[in-house]
Write a protein that holds these residues in place. Sequence first.
Motif: not given
Lengths: 257, 351
Positions: B46-47, B203-209, B29-36
């Motif tokens: 970033x999801x 770090x300033x940023x995100x981690x993409x598991x 039950x993922x949101x795979x893409x979120x486009x704006x």
Amino acid sequence: MKNKTQHIIILCLAFLIAAIGKTQAQTDSVENNSKVSKWEHNISVGFNFGGTTPIPFPNTIRKIDAYWPAFAPAIGYEQIYHFNKKWGIGAALAFEVKGMGTRAEVLYQQTIITTDDGGTFQGIFSGKNETKVFNTYFTLPIYAVYDIDAHWRVKLGLYAACLVKSSFKGSVSDGYIRNGGPLGEKVDIDHATFDFSKNENSFDWGLHAGGERTVGKKLAVAADFNYGLRSLFPSSFTGMDFSMYNVFLTLGVRYRL
Amino acid sequence: MKLHIACFCVCAVLLSQSCIKNAPLSPEADIVTFTIDTSLTTGAVFIDQANSKILLYLKTGAYETGLVPVITVSPGATISPASGDSIHFNTDPQYTVTSESKEYHKTYTVQVVSVGNWFFNFENWGQNSTDKYQYPIEPDGSVIWSSGNPGVALSGVNKDPQSYPLRATTDGYQGTMGADLVTLAGTPLSNLVGIKLFAGSLFLGVFNSQNAFTNPLGATQFGQPFKGRPARFTGYYKYTPGPDFQDKNGNIITGMTDSCNIYAVLFKGKDRLDGTNVLTSNKIVATAILPEGSAKSNFTRFDIPFQYVSNADLSGDLMITIVASSSKNGDTYRGAINSHLVVDSLRIINQ
């Protein structure tokens, strides 16, 4: 699974009791027949073909891409006591390998891996799985023997087996695992290995059924079917969420000493 | 002959159990893409799958008028409210995804991330609900800092904040909270993918598991949208290298001493840099790098001017990152276990 196991055990016992019952009914006629030697000694050599397999297949296994039997020799010594011309009881001591390899595709397969330092990882895996099993056992089958005619013989009974050396290794690839469960984050896996050798049960038992045909005075070709009734891994093992059983056919020759 | 028939029946029953069954319905039950519309953003969406958040970096106008996202979900899953419905930010919008199997529901919260004040004291920390690792939170509640912790969480460590290489400490500058970075030994599971050491990182940023195993350097994604022209990068740190430096294979290298790493990078665009290119990308406009990362037993102040590339062009979208690591070569899994870095009061000073 427990219910089925019980059914099979009852079935086996029924055959054994039937065999012994029939034997006793015929004892008188045997004792008069001095031509039949009561004891028979055989040695056997063969190879095991089969698999360590989940029964039934869980729906998380989507496809078997490949299967190959391991080089799995079996050597044994067998003694049979004949009650009469038709019926006897036998036991054997065998040293054998049960092994195989498979490549399968799985979907949402639950796994919980506990490491030696107490850490755990739980998740569901979708992708490819390659497993190689190579287990060495000391096996002791005990069975009823029925000689259909001068050439054909069938056997039915139970076996007990001690694990001498275990190997259950493999890899997962081309897939992903979800951390924790279905709602966890998805993590791609291109290749990772696993080794569950140390987790196996050290004892196995199950159903033993065989058939053989003489091809000459001393030699017979034989097929023995061994159907494990104890899961390869204890119920505390959570690396896979299904039970696996040893299901093997030994094809070989038997030489009468 | 009855025996023959009985044997055959038993075998037939057993074999019939070993067949491929129908595929299970998907539990995902993922949101795979979120486009704006990218004209409304200052940074790429970033999801955050581990924390069920959609992080948006918006221009002021978009925040006020709302958005119409186009969303895709796991195969067979359904989402409410639907893709294409407009959302507004008077409250944090939420989406609920239901798996194809209907068994599982995952609720995502949309958060608009803005960084007003480029001065970080690491006083507030959040904790991941399932894996129990910590991460810094800004006073306004937004999350702009990340670390390797979400990756370490996949390696079977104990679910305890102290099992992770980045955690909060009360031993920060002047006795306040600070960020504690420790290089830890890999786990039996991480060894399976060849990782024998986890350097502490922040770090300033995100981690993409998703990339954590296949491309660990790509999993650490550096950068947050930035406006202005930074002049200096300042802060406080103290550092104790661990006793034994080891290479990627875990062999001790005698005579080597671990060192820490602290730097800031300003770069162009809305897309983040990652561990493969954070110091080498041609999008980089300026850097401020701690010149040497040797042991410092007491809190030591640094004040590093940004070095701009020649002909630096600051028009258009900009991003900035700050990176700190308890083992300078931790990105290649080299360092000393127990190397200990505490950072606090980090600041980007605009001209």
